[in-house]
Design a protein around this motif. Structure first.
Motif, PDB file in Angstrom:
ATOM      1  N   LEU A 133      45.071 -22.963  34.390  1.00 12.52           N
ATOM      2  CA  LEU A 133      44.134 -22.806  34.136  1.00 12.52           C
ATOM      3  C   LEU A 133      44.145 -21.206  33.278  1.00 12.52           C
ATOM      4  N   SER A 134      45.222 -20.932  33.136  1.00  8.40           N
ATOM      5  CA  SER A 134      45.546 -19.995  31.665  1.00  8.40           C
ATOM      6  C   SER A 134      46.848 -20.199  31.220  1.00  8.40           C
ATOM      7  N   ASP A 135      46.432 -21.536  31.075  1.00  8.76           N
ATOM      8  CA  ASP A 135      46.795 -21.825  29.570  1.00  8.76           C
ATOM      9  C   ASP A 135      45.332 -22.753  29.016  1.00  8.76           C
ATOM     10  N   TRP A 136      46.042 -22.254  27.526  1.00  7.65           N
ATOM     11  CA  TRP A 136      45.362 -22.930  26.095  1.00  7.65           C
ATOM     12  C   TRP A 136      45.419 -23.782  25.816  1.00  7.65           C
ATOM     13  N   ASP A 137      44.439 -24.887  25.296  1.00  7.88           N
ATOM     14  CA  ASP A 137      44.877 -25.612  24.416  1.00  7.88           C
ATOM     15  C   ASP A 137      43.850 -25.467  23.108  1.00  7.88           C
ATOM     16  N   PHE A 138      44.035 -26.189  22.341  1.00 10.05           N
ATOM     17  CA  PHE A 138      42.923 -26.102  21.617  1.00 10.05           C
ATOM     18  C   PHE A 138      43.307 -28.231  20.563  1.00 10.05           C
ATOM     19  N   GLU A 139      42.023 -29.309  19.942  1.00 12.68           N
ATOM     20  CA  GLU A 139      42.479 -29.523  19.769  1.00 12.68           C
ATOM     21  C   GLU A 139      42.277 -29.524  17.858  1.00 12.68           C
ATOM     22  N   THR A 143      41.358 -38.630  16.257  1.00 10.49           N
ATOM     23  CA  THR A 143      41.075 -39.878  15.191  1.00 10.49           C
ATOM     24  C   THR A 143      40.472 -41.282  16.046  1.00 10.49           C
ATOM     25  N   GLY A 144      40.789 -41.387  17.513  1.00 10.58           N
ATOM     26  CA  GLY A 144      40.664 -42.086  18.254  1.00 10.58           C
ATOM     27  C   GLY A 144      40.726 -41.681  19.501  1.00 10.58           C
ATOM     28  N   SER A 145      40.760 -42.544  20.617  1.00 10.65           N
ATOM     29  CA  SER A 145      41.548 -42.963  21.686  1.00 10.65           C
ATOM     30  C   SER A 145      42.984 -42.588  21.494  1.00 10.65           C
ATOM     31  N   PRO A 146      43.756 -41.875  22.547  1.00 15.82           N
ATOM     32  CA  PRO A 146      44.905 -41.695  22.931  1.00 15.82           C
ATOM     33  C   PRO A 146      45.790 -43.419  22.389  1.00 15.82           C
ATOM     34  N   HIS A 147      44.620 -43.743  23.447  1.00 21.25           N
ATOM     35  CA  HIS A 147      45.841 -45.587  24.019  1.00 21.25           C
ATOM     36  C   HIS A 147      45.973 -46.124  22.711  1.00 21.25           C
ATOM     37  N   ASP A 148      45.912 -46.278  21.688  1.00 23.97           N
ATOM     38  CA  ASP A 148      45.479 -46.477  20.225  1.00 23.97           C
ATOM     39  C   ASP A 148      46.367 -45.223  19.073  1.00 23.97           C
ATOM     40  N   ARG A 149      46.926 -44.136  19.503  1.00 23.36           N
ATOM     41  CA  ARG A 149      46.799 -43.138  17.908  1.00 23.36           C
ATOM     42  C   ARG A 149      48.309 -42.847  18.953  1.00 23.36           C
ATOM     43  N   VAL A 150      48.830 -41.920  18.352  1.00 18.07           N
ATOM     44  CA  VAL A 150      49.938 -41.381  18.250  1.00 18.07           C
ATOM     45  C   VAL A 150      49.675 -39.753  18.485  1.00 18.07           C
ATOM     46  N   ASP A 151      49.908 -39.402  19.547  1.00 15.24           N
ATOM     47  CA  ASP A 151      49.342 -37.675  19.468  1.00 15.24           C
ATOM     48  C   ASP A 151      51.263 -36.873  19.134  1.00 15.24           C
ATOM     49  N   VAL A 152      50.233 -35.479  18.544  1.00 20.80           N
ATOM     50  CA  VAL A 152      51.339 -34.509  17.783  1.00 20.80           C
ATOM     51  C   VAL A 152      51.134 -33.629  18.707  1.00 20.80           C
ATOM     52  N   LEU A 153      51.631 -33.299  19.431  1.00 20.05           N
ATOM     53  CA  LEU A 153      51.840 -31.908  20.040  1.00 20.05           C
ATOM     54  C   LEU A 153      52.932 -30.283  19.445  1.00 20.05           C
ATOM     55  N   PHE A 154      52.237 -29.400  19.302  1.00 21.74           N
ATOM     56  CA  PHE A 154      52.376 -27.707  18.712  1.00 21.74           C
ATOM     57  C   PHE A 154      52.886 -27.294  20.046  1.00 21.74           C
ATOM     58  N   LEU A 155      53.614 -26.215  20.284  1.00 15.44           N
ATOM     59  CA  LEU A 155      53.794 -25.860  21.280  1.00 15.44           C
ATOM     60  C   LEU A 155      54.050 -24.241  20.956  1.00 15.44           C
ATOM     61  N   ALA A 156      53.450 -23.340  21.244  1.00 20.69           N
ATOM     62  CA  ALA A 156      53.397 -22.423  21.094  1.00 20.69           C
ATOM     63  C   ALA A 156      55.013 -21.116  21.229  1.00 20.69           C
ATOM     64  N   GLU A 157      55.625 -21.700  21.402  1.00 17.94           N
ATOM     65  CA  GLU A 157      56.741 -21.664  21.763  1.00 17.94           C
ATOM     66  C   GLU A 157      57.569 -20.681  20.912  1.00 17.94           C
ATOM     67  N   ARG A 168      47.620 -20.598  16.492  1.00 23.21           N
ATOM     68  CA  ARG A 168      46.661 -21.694  15.402  1.00 23.21           C
ATOM     69  C   ARG A 168      46.270 -21.829  13.854  1.00 23.21           C
ATOM     70  N   THR A 169      46.431 -20.589  13.806  1.00 20.61           N
ATOM     71  CA  THR A 169      46.733 -20.971  12.013  1.00 20.61           C
ATOM     72  C   THR A 169      47.822 -21.542  11.293  1.00 20.61           C
ATOM     73  N   ASP A 170      48.748 -21.360  11.679  1.00 24.84           N
ATOM     74  CA  ASP A 170      50.092 -21.947  11.476  1.00 24.84           C
ATOM     75  C   ASP A 170      50.066 -23.576  11.943  1.00 24.84           C
ATOM     76  N   ALA A 171      49.376 -24.068  12.960  1.00 26.59           N
ATOM     77  CA  ALA A 171      49.582 -25.321  13.614  1.00 26.59           C
ATOM     78  C   ALA A 171      48.121 -26.150  12.800  1.00 26.59           C
ATOM     79  N   LEU A 172      47.562 -25.837  11.977  1.00 25.18           N
ATOM     80  CA  LEU A 172      46.436 -26.001  11.378  1.00 25.18           C
ATOM     81  C   LEU A 172      47.452 -26.784   9.824  1.00 25.18           C
TER      82      LEU A 172
END
Length: 183
Positions: A133-139, A143-157, A168-172
């Motif tokens: 619960l201390s983690d946060w994420d944002f989309e 473009t649709g269901s992850p079953h039919d798409r490629v997911d890209v994840l940016f980590l805030a390392e 968030r600004t850098d990821a956008l």
């Protein structure tokens, strides 16, 4: 719609490899396509085969590569220096008991089994992951269901909690750059 993640250790050198099971996790989401559970291609230096325990039927297969496969081509590995590297294999979370075979491609380019293990999805030793619960994420883009798409994840390392707006600004900005040209 859940996933089973096997944490594996691969130990060896250029000529030999041993694979051991370290831990098993239940993940909340299986994002891959559920209509393509048996790979039609022989990709990778390793392969995970999952069999229904009751019938013996192959229900999932997927080839994958590891950092160990790369290490096996280095001078230390060729000289016989053994190393241990971690890797993971994932499959849809099973509804009943399964048998998992991890296979490694040999010098004849044939797959040979290097680990076999039985898994009961009700086993109390399977670690059930939950969201912190201390983690946060944002989309950024959906473009649709992850079953039919490629997911890209940016980590805030490297970003601090106080820099969440900057992240968030850098990821956008990176997303816009990635999609500014066709693949």
């Amino acid at each position: 719609d859940k996933a089973l993640r096997l944490e594996l250790y691969v130990c060896g050198d250029a000529n030999d490899a041993i694979v051991t099971l370290h831990d098993i996790y239940e993940e909340a989401v299986w994002p891959e396509n559920p209509r393509h559970l048996l790979t039609p291609f022989e990709y990778g230096s390793f392969r995970a085969n999952v069999f229904d325990d009751a019938s013996g039927r192959l229900i999932y297969s997927k080839g994958f590569d590891t950092l160990f496969a790369e290490y096996a081509t280095t001078d230390p590995a060729i000289k016989g220096i053994k190393r241990v590297l971690e890797t993971t294999a994932r499959c849809p979370f099973p509804k009943a008991k399964i048998r998992v075979e991890i296979q490694r491609r040999n010098k004849q380019q044939e797959f040979a089994t290097v680990l076999t293990t039985a898994i009961d999805p009700a086993d109390y030793r399977i670690r059930r992951e939950t969201t912190n619960l201390s983690d946060w994420d944002f989309e950024i883009q959906n473009t649709g269901s992850p079953h039919d798409r490629v997911d890209v994840l940016f980590l805030a390392e490297g970003y601090t909690a106080d820099e969440s707006d900057k992240f968030r600004t850098d990821a956008l900005r990176l997303t816009e750059f990635m999609f500014s040209a066709a693949p």
